[in-house]
Design an enzyme around this catalytic site. Structure first.
Site, PDB file in Angstrom:
ATOM      1  N   TRP A 130       0.794  -1.222   0.000  1.00  0.00           N
ATOM      2  CA  TRP A 130       0.000   0.000   0.000  1.00  0.00           C
ATOM      3  C   TRP A 130       0.833   1.282   0.000  1.00  0.00           C
ATOM      4  CZ3 TRP A 130       1.999   2.024   4.290  1.00  0.00           C
ATOM      5  CH2 TRP A 130       2.336   1.175   5.334  1.00  0.00           C
ATOM      6  N   ASN A 131       2.154   1.174   0.028  1.00  0.00           N
ATOM      7  CA  ASN A 131       2.917   2.428   0.196  1.00  0.00           C
ATOM      8  C   ASN A 131       3.084   3.206  -1.120  1.00  0.00           C
ATOM      9  OD1 ASN A 131       4.620   0.379  -0.647  1.00  0.00           O
ATOM     10  ND2 ASN A 131       6.397   1.161   0.437  1.00  0.00           N
ATOM     11  N   LYS A 185      -2.842  -7.804  -8.071  1.00  0.00           N
ATOM     12  CA  LYS A 185      -3.645  -7.635  -6.858  1.00  0.00           C
ATOM     13  C   LYS A 185      -3.037  -6.551  -5.967  1.00  0.00           C
ATOM     14  CE  LYS A 185      -3.591  -9.407  -2.858  1.00  0.00           C
ATOM     15  NZ  LYS A 185      -3.995  -8.229  -2.066  1.00  0.00           N
ATOM     16  N   PRO A 186      -3.740  -5.413  -5.815  1.00  0.00           N
ATOM     17  CA  PRO A 186      -3.254  -4.392  -4.879  1.00  0.00           C
ATOM     18  C   PRO A 186      -3.590  -4.763  -3.443  1.00  0.00           C
ATOM     19  CG  PRO A 186      -5.316  -3.668  -5.893  1.00  0.00           C
ATOM     20  CD  PRO A 186      -4.978  -5.018  -6.506  1.00  0.00           C
ATOM     21  N   GLY A 199       6.357  -6.699  -0.671  1.00  0.00           N
ATOM     22  CA  GLY A 199       5.669  -6.585   0.612  1.00  0.00           C
ATOM     23  C   GLY A 199       6.593  -6.983   1.744  1.00  0.00           C
ATOM     24  N   SER A 200       5.997  -7.444   2.826  1.00  0.00           N
ATOM     25  CA  SER A 200       6.779  -7.722   4.030  1.00  0.00           C
ATOM     26  C   SER A 200       7.448  -9.099   3.948  1.00  0.00           C
ATOM     27  CB  SER A 200       5.859  -7.668   5.246  1.00  0.00           C
ATOM     28  OG  SER A 200       4.898  -8.689   5.138  1.00  0.00           O
ATOM     29  N   GLU A 212      10.362  -8.750  -3.532  1.00  0.00           N
ATOM     30  CA  GLU A 212      10.970  -7.481  -3.112  1.00  0.00           C
ATOM     31  C   GLU A 212      10.416  -7.187  -1.737  1.00  0.00           C
ATOM     32  OE1 GLU A 212      10.986  -4.396  -6.227  1.00  0.00           O
ATOM     33  OE2 GLU A 212      10.149  -5.966  -7.498  1.00  0.00           O
ATOM     34  N   LEU A 213      11.252  -7.308  -0.716  1.00  0.00           N
ATOM     35  CA  LEU A 213      10.740  -7.341   0.650  1.00  0.00           C
ATOM     36  C   LEU A 213      11.225  -6.121   1.451  1.00  0.00           C
ATOM     37  CD1 LEU A 213      11.173 -11.186   1.147  1.00  0.00           C
ATOM     38  CD2 LEU A 213       9.212  -9.926   0.254  1.00  0.00           C
ATOM     39  N   CYS A 246      10.317   1.237   1.477  1.00  0.00           N
ATOM     40  CA  CYS A 246      11.148   0.076   1.816  1.00  0.00           C
ATOM     41  C   CYS A 246      12.596   0.479   1.992  1.00  0.00           C
ATOM     42  CB  CYS A 246      11.010  -0.990   0.736  1.00  0.00           C
ATOM     43  SG  CYS A 246      11.396  -0.410  -0.918  1.00  0.00           S
ATOM     44  N   GLU A 266      12.192  -3.518  11.118  1.00  0.00           N
ATOM     45  CA  GLU A 266      11.693  -2.493  10.197  1.00  0.00           C
ATOM     46  C   GLU A 266      10.418  -1.903  10.782  1.00  0.00           C
ATOM     47  OE1 GLU A 266       9.662  -3.748   6.645  1.00  0.00           O
ATOM     48  OE2 GLU A 266      10.636  -2.202   5.463  1.00  0.00           O
TER      49      GLU A 266
HETATM   50  P1  NAD Z   1       2.223  -7.130   3.323  1.00  0.00           P
HETATM   51  O1  NAD Z   1       3.235  -8.203   3.180  1.00  0.00           O
HETATM   52  O2  NAD Z   1       1.338  -7.147   4.512  1.00  0.00           O
HETATM   53  O3  NAD Z   1       1.232  -7.141   2.057  1.00  0.00           O
HETATM   54  C1  NAD Z   1       1.703  -7.056   0.734  1.00  0.00           C
HETATM   55  C2  NAD Z   1       0.654  -7.633  -0.210  1.00  0.00           C
HETATM   56  O4  NAD Z   1       0.499  -9.027   0.062  1.00  0.00           O
HETATM   57  C3  NAD Z   1      -0.733  -7.015  -0.068  1.00  0.00           C
HETATM   58  O5  NAD Z   1      -1.323  -6.919  -1.342  1.00  0.00           O
HETATM   59  C4  NAD Z   1      -1.459  -8.047   0.784  1.00  0.00           C
HETATM   60  O6  NAD Z   1      -2.853  -7.999   0.625  1.00  0.00           O
HETATM   61  C5  NAD Z   1      -0.894  -9.336   0.229  1.00  0.00           C
HETATM   62  N1  NAD Z   1      -0.983 -10.502   1.106  1.00  0.00           N
HETATM   63  C6  NAD Z   1      -1.211 -10.559   2.434  1.00  0.00           C
HETATM   64  N2  NAD Z   1      -1.173 -11.826   2.871  1.00  0.00           N
HETATM   65  C7  NAD Z   1      -0.906 -12.619   1.796  1.00  0.00           C
HETATM   66  C8  NAD Z   1      -0.696 -14.012   1.591  1.00  0.00           C
HETATM   67  N3  NAD Z   1      -0.762 -14.871   2.605  1.00  0.00           N
HETATM   68  N4  NAD Z   1      -0.403 -14.443   0.357  1.00  0.00           N
HETATM   69  C9  NAD Z   1      -0.294 -13.586  -0.687  1.00  0.00           C
HETATM   70  N5  NAD Z   1      -0.478 -12.251  -0.556  1.00  0.00           N
HETATM   71  C10 NAD Z   1      -0.773 -11.765   0.663  1.00  0.00           C
HETATM   72  O7  NAD Z   1       3.020  -5.766   3.198  1.00  0.00           O
HETATM   73  P2  NAD Z   1       2.452  -4.289   3.387  1.00  0.00           P
HETATM   74  O8  NAD Z   1       2.233  -4.038   4.838  1.00  0.00           O
HETATM   75  O9  NAD Z   1       1.324  -4.079   2.432  1.00  0.00           O
HETATM   76  O10 NAD Z   1       3.694  -3.419   2.850  1.00  0.00           O
HETATM   77  C11 NAD Z   1       4.764  -3.051   3.643  1.00  0.00           C
HETATM   78  C12 NAD Z   1       5.973  -3.929   3.397  1.00  0.00           C
HETATM   79  O11 NAD Z   1       6.322  -3.904   2.013  1.00  0.00           O
HETATM   80  C13 NAD Z   1       7.197  -3.452   4.140  1.00  0.00           C
HETATM   81  O12 NAD Z   1       7.868  -4.546   4.708  1.00  0.00           O
HETATM   82  C14 NAD Z   1       8.064  -2.831   3.039  1.00  0.00           C
HETATM   83  O13 NAD Z   1       9.431  -2.789   3.312  1.00  0.00           O
HETATM   84  C15 NAD Z   1       7.742  -3.728   1.901  1.00  0.00           C
HETATM   85  N6  NAD Z   1       8.082  -3.073   0.611  1.00  0.00           N
HETATM   86  C16 NAD Z   1       9.158  -3.537  -0.093  1.00  0.00           C
HETATM   87  C17 NAD Z   1       9.535  -2.916  -1.285  1.00  0.00           C
HETATM   88  C18 NAD Z   1      10.716  -3.386  -2.101  1.00  0.00           C
HETATM   89  O14 NAD Z   1      10.793  -3.039  -3.263  1.00  0.00           O
HETATM   90  N7  NAD Z   1      11.639  -4.158  -1.541  1.00  0.00           N
HETATM   91  C19 NAD Z   1       8.802  -1.827  -1.755  1.00  0.00           C
HETATM   92  C20 NAD Z   1       7.723  -1.381  -1.007  1.00  0.00           C
HETATM   93  C21 NAD Z   1       7.363  -2.026   0.184  1.00  0.00           C
END
Ligand code: NAD
Length: 472
Positions: A141-142, A165-166, A216-217, A238-239, A272, A369
């Site tokens: 979501w960022n 999927k957003p 994501g995370s 990309e975490l 991130c 983080e």
């Molecule tokens: P998140 O991992 O909670 O969610 C990311 C996405 O995954 C969302 O679309 C979410 O709905 C989906 N999701 C949730 N559970 C799932 C599952 N079990 N299986 C598949 N998809 C699932 O992350 P967040 O809180 O939305 O974003 C923040 C994180 O993203 C931070 O850790 C940040 O560092 C990371 N991030 C990394 C980069 C990069 O390029 N390395 C860029 C931006 C953000």
């Protein structure tokens, strides 16, 4: 075939979920809560669309250029919606849209043409790069639009189709973006699906998907990789990050303070590769802390749609609770608040930009983080000690070194264990560079030609050299 009129995003008869404006904490709209079993038909359509889309690189490039134009033309619709659901200042939403269009244009021009293999044998061997098929993209979501574009621009340019999927926190601007892109792309080439879990989990493990690209995370990244393993699907992850900035003892503190501050606090620290820890030499430590605190107190915090806002709210309630938790724990561990340290007394998810001094190095705000508007500043005695502390993390996304002697700063930057290092700035990426975190920060390479090849497979053809006609 593409139409000049946008296709409406697919509606569903079923449930919808509320979308919250983080500047008020109240729902302002809804999005379809698509169920996992809806993915079968969506992915079937992506396979159908792939037949035509993979056929001709020149047609694809033309469509991607038209898509970039359409995104720019829709800026006035996309930007306020993005700000409303994400929280960032309106100017930053416009910048995100510009970066989305730029990615489409960049990848439209990359051509993974055939590559000859020369190994001395009398064989004409050639690598021909082939697309993979339907790609699943799951994003956070960022930066909903720009991170989606980092996935669909290379994947589509390579000849794949995509199901995107957003995050359920930011579904609306992405749905609108999908509709805008439909004016330039054939049906089924890019489909946006919205919904709550387990939609993402099902998408990541769907047997019809040929590549899962996730941002994501770390915990979700592990779950995505485990899901994709069932069908041995390729993954790009990309975490998270916990980037350190090392200030050297020849740094001009007044000169760098503002840039260093914004490298940590842009998008409310929800980046991130934001600076998440600052290491300052003991001699300069009070000065660095005071200069950063001055910037924090001067930053204009407000709703993203209010003119003049520099820092919006935190995106969502769980994230705000996380930021509060890390800050409270740091204070309990003995840290000192030099600026901020608390929620703002107003509706919405606002947290005052926070500078923490005297933070123990094992406090979670340093080791994990926290992903919010909080910055711990730590003193060091020797540069070796600072480099060791910077590298002493499970993450490895980015890092930076700040000083006047650029050769010395570069020599220190070279010691950082991460994917990208900067000198006197942080988190500015080139479209043409590889973007690859190490350790828990990721798997695979995005960005530049490497990002394109991440969406392709090599196919090799060997044929004998032509037999020479025998002389009469
Ligand atoms: P998140 O991992 O909670 O969610 C990311 C996405 O995954 C969302 O679309 C979410 O709905 C989906 N999701 C949730 N559970 C799932 C599952 N079990 N299986 C598949 N998809 C699932 O992350 P967040 O809180 O939305 O974003 C923040 C994180 O993203 C931070 O850790 C940040 O560092 C990371 N991030 C990394 C980069 C990069 O390029 N390395 C860029 C931006 C953000």
């Amino acid at each position: 075939m593409p139409t000049s009129r946008p296709r409406r995003p697919p509606e569903t008869d079923g449930e919808r979920f509320a979308v919250i404006d983080p500047a008020t904490g109240e729902a302002f709209d809804e999005a379809p809560d698509q169920q996992p079993d809806a993915l079968d038909a969506v992915i079937d359509r992506a396979h159908e669309a792939w037949r035509g889309w993979r056929a001709d690189p020149a047609t694809r490039a033309t469509a991607l250029r038209a898509a970039a134009d359409a995104v720019e033309a829709a800026g006035a619709d996309l930007a306020p919606l993005l700000t409303r659901e994400q929280g960032k200042p309106l100017a930053e939403s416009y910048a995100e849209i510009a970066r989305t269009a730029a990615r489409l244009r960049y990848f439209a021009e990359l051509d993974p043409g055939p590559q000859p293999i020369a190994d001395g044998r009398p064989v004409r061997s050639e690598v021909r790069w082939r697309p993979l098929g339907p790609v699943a993209a799951i994003v956070p979501w960022n930066f909903p639009l720009q991170l989606a574009a980092a996935k669909f621009a290379p994947a589509l340019a390579a000849g794949n189709t995509m199901v995107l999927k957003p995050s359920p926190f930011t579904p609306l601007a992405t749905r609108l973006l999908g509709s805008v892109l439909s004016t330039a792309l054939p049906e089924g080439v890019l489909t946006v699906v919205t919904g709550r879990e387990p939609l993402g989990a099902r998408l990541a493990s769907h047997p019809g998907i040929r590549h899962v690209t996730f941002t994501g995370s770390v915990p979700t990244g592990r779950a995505v990789a485990a899901g994709a393993a069932a069908s041995l699907t390729r993954v790009t992850l990309e975490l998270g990050g916990n980037d350190a900035a090392i200030v050297l003892d020849d740094a001009d503190v007044e000169r760098i303070a503002e840039r260093l501050f914004w490298a940590a606090f842009r998008n409310c620290g929800q980046v991130c590769m934001a600076v998440k820890r600052v290491y300052a030499p003991a001699r300069l430590y009070p000065h660095v802390v005071e200069a950063l605190a001055r910037c924090a107190k001067a930053a204009v915090v407000g709703a993203g749609l209010d003119p003049g806002t520099q820092l919006g709210p935190v995106n969502n309630a769980p994230q705000l609770a996380r930021v509060e938790r890390y800050t409270a724990r740091a204070l309990a561990d003995g840290a000192r608040v030099v600026a901020g340290g608390h929620r703002l007394d107003r509706p919405g998810y606002f947290f005052a930009p926070t500078i923490l001094a005297d933070v123990p190095s094992d406090s979670p705000v340093v080791t994990e983080e926290q992903f919010g508007p909080v910055l711990p500043v730590l003193p060091y005695r020797t540069v070796d000690e600072a480099v060791e502390a910077a590298n002493d993390t499970g993450f490895g996304l980015g890092g930076s070194v700040w000083g006047t002697d650029l050769d010395r700063a570069e020599a220190v930057a070279d010691l950082l264990e991460c994917g990208t290092a900067w000198i006197n700035h942080h988190a500015e990426l080139s479209l043409a560079q590889p973007f690859a975190g190490i350790k828990d920060s990721g798997v695979g390479v995005a960005g530049g030609p490497w990002g394109l090849y991440g969406n392709l497979r090599p196919f090799v053809v060997h044929r004998p050299e032509e037999a020479r006609p025998t002389e009469a």
